[in-house]
Design a protein around this motif. Sequence first.
Motif, PDB file in Angstrom:
ATOM      1  N   ALA A 142       7.126  14.493  -9.211  1.00  0.00           N
ATOM      2  CA  ALA A 142       6.651  15.767  -8.685  1.00  0.00           C
ATOM      3  C   ALA A 142       7.649  16.381  -7.720  1.00  0.00           C
ATOM      4  CB  ALA A 142       5.314  15.568  -7.977  1.00  0.00           C
ATOM      5  N   ASP A 143       7.805  17.687  -7.802  1.00  0.00           N
ATOM      6  CA  ASP A 143       8.618  18.410  -6.823  1.00  0.00           C
ATOM      7  C   ASP A 143       7.879  18.541  -5.509  1.00  0.00           C
ATOM      8  OD1 ASP A 143      10.636  18.858  -8.708  1.00  0.00           O
ATOM      9  OD2 ASP A 143       9.701  20.721  -9.394  1.00  0.00           O
ATOM     10  N   LYS A 144       6.548  18.553  -5.609  1.00  0.00           N
ATOM     11  CA  LYS A 144       5.710  18.701  -4.425  1.00  0.00           C
ATOM     12  C   LYS A 144       4.421  17.929  -4.675  1.00  0.00           C
ATOM     13  CE  LYS A 144       3.524  22.584  -3.958  1.00  0.00           C
ATOM     14  NZ  LYS A 144       3.170  23.977  -3.742  1.00  0.00           N
ATOM     15  N   VAL A 145       3.934  17.225  -3.653  1.00  0.00           N
ATOM     16  CA  VAL A 145       2.673  16.497  -3.735  1.00  0.00           C
ATOM     17  C   VAL A 145       1.716  17.113  -2.719  1.00  0.00           C
ATOM     18  CG1 VAL A 145       1.523  14.268  -3.400  1.00  0.00           C
ATOM     19  CG2 VAL A 145       3.783  14.353  -4.482  1.00  0.00           C
ATOM     20  N   THR A 146       0.512  17.429  -3.189  1.00  0.00           N
ATOM     21  CA  THR A 146      -0.521  17.990  -2.321  1.00  0.00           C
ATOM     22  C   THR A 146      -1.711  17.039  -2.332  1.00  0.00           C
ATOM     23  OG1 THR A 146       0.168  20.237  -2.891  1.00  0.00           O
ATOM     24  CG2 THR A 146      -2.007  19.984  -1.885  1.00  0.00           C
ATOM     25  N   LEU A 147      -2.149  16.670  -1.156  1.00  0.00           N
ATOM     26  CA  LEU A 147      -3.319  15.818  -0.979  1.00  0.00           C
ATOM     27  C   LEU A 147      -4.368  16.656  -0.257  1.00  0.00           C
ATOM     28  CD1 LEU A 147      -4.836  13.063  -0.772  1.00  0.00           C
ATOM     29  CD2 LEU A 147      -3.578  12.684   1.353  1.00  0.00           C
ATOM     30  N   ARG A 148      -5.506  16.835  -0.896  1.00  0.00           N
ATOM     31  CA  ARG A 148      -6.636  17.543  -0.278  1.00  0.00           C
ATOM     32  C   ARG A 148      -7.777  16.547  -0.201  1.00  0.00           C
ATOM     33  NH1 ARG A 148      -6.886  23.229  -0.524  1.00  0.00           N
ATOM     34  NH2 ARG A 148      -9.066  23.057  -1.112  1.00  0.00           N
ATOM     35  N   THR A 149      -8.272  16.321   1.016  1.00  0.00           N
ATOM     36  CA  THR A 149      -9.280  15.285   1.203  1.00  0.00           C
ATOM     37  C   THR A 149     -10.248  15.664   2.312  1.00  0.00           C
ATOM     38  OG1 THR A 149      -9.590  12.901   1.561  1.00  0.00           O
ATOM     39  CG2 THR A 149      -7.818  13.947   2.803  1.00  0.00           C
ATOM     40  N   GLY A 184       0.782  -1.227   0.000  1.00  0.00           N
ATOM     41  CA  GLY A 184       0.000   0.000   0.000  1.00  0.00           C
ATOM     42  C   GLY A 184       0.812   1.274   0.000  1.00  0.00           C
ATOM     43  N   VAL A 185       1.911   1.316  -0.712  1.00  0.00           N
ATOM     44  CA  VAL A 185       2.754   2.512  -0.709  1.00  0.00           C
ATOM     45  C   VAL A 185       2.843   3.173  -2.077  1.00  0.00           C
ATOM     46  CG1 VAL A 185       4.110   1.800   1.277  1.00  0.00           C
ATOM     47  CG2 VAL A 185       4.849   1.148  -1.020  1.00  0.00           C
ATOM     48  N   GLY A 186       1.948   2.824  -2.990  1.00  0.00           N
ATOM     49  CA  GLY A 186       1.972   3.388  -4.328  1.00  0.00           C
ATOM     50  C   GLY A 186       1.816   4.891  -4.364  1.00  0.00           C
ATOM     51  N   PHE A 187       1.137   5.463  -3.373  1.00  0.00           N
ATOM     52  CA  PHE A 187       0.970   6.919  -3.288  1.00  0.00           C
ATOM     53  C   PHE A 187       2.311   7.631  -3.408  1.00  0.00           C
ATOM     54  CE2 PHE A 187       1.210  10.620  -0.468  1.00  0.00           C
ATOM     55  CZ  PHE A 187       0.289  11.467  -1.067  1.00  0.00           C
ATOM     56  N   TYR A 188       3.342   7.061  -2.800  1.00  0.00           N
ATOM     57  CA  TYR A 188       4.644   7.708  -2.762  1.00  0.00           C
ATOM     58  C   TYR A 188       5.334   7.736  -4.119  1.00  0.00           C
ATOM     59  CZ  TYR A 188       3.764   7.459   2.146  1.00  0.00           C
ATOM     60  OH  TYR A 188       3.169   7.603   3.353  1.00  0.00           O
ATOM     61  N   SER A 189       4.853   6.951  -5.083  1.00  0.00           N
ATOM     62  CA  SER A 189       5.457   6.972  -6.415  1.00  0.00           C
ATOM     63  C   SER A 189       5.278   8.338  -7.076  1.00  0.00           C
ATOM     64  CB  SER A 189       4.865   5.872  -7.294  1.00  0.00           C
ATOM     65  OG  SER A 189       3.486   6.101  -7.523  1.00  0.00           O
ATOM     66  N   ALA A 190       4.324   9.142  -6.616  1.00  0.00           N
ATOM     67  CA  ALA A 190       4.127  10.482  -7.172  1.00  0.00           C
ATOM     68  C   ALA A 190       5.374  11.343  -6.999  1.00  0.00           C
ATOM     69  CB  ALA A 190       2.921  11.153  -6.524  1.00  0.00           C
TER      70      ALA A 190
END
Length: 173
Positions: A137-144, A127-133
Amino acid sequence: MGTSVETMEFQTETRQLLRLVIHSMYSNKDIFLRELISNASDALDKLRLESLSDSSLEVDASDLHIALAVDKDARTLTVRDNGIGMSRDDIVELIGTIAKSGTASLLEKAKEAEDAVAAQSLIGQFGVGFYSAFMVADKVTLRTRRADSDSGTQWESDGEGTYAIQTVDALPV
């Protein structure tokens, strides 16, 4: 827009995993998109299931979808879903602290994997696929926003060891 920003550090295992994912786990950088869409699909499934099992959850599960938006000028890609979402506590536990999903085991197995294909197959299991971004990307933003909540959370990181988290309002349903 929301409350003050709190900066937190990734756990040691998370920092090690980020370096592994960003620099050596994937041979094809395009895989990040598959991973993010897979996460979005999981969020849709979770909302569908929770809406069936929890009658107090007032959501419309009839139009679940994933949308991609590209802004060439800003050089951003947005993956948006209308799934279950996450609370602030969920984000801190699942995104900032991935040891719960077997990080130490993943790191050990990835080191033992003899090739990139074998290492890639481990991603979905832990469950670590999110980190492949972070590979692209220079920066990852998650809005939830969790489906049963009025306020949302913004998580942002450059993948270098810390992340910023804050409460935000007016996130779409």
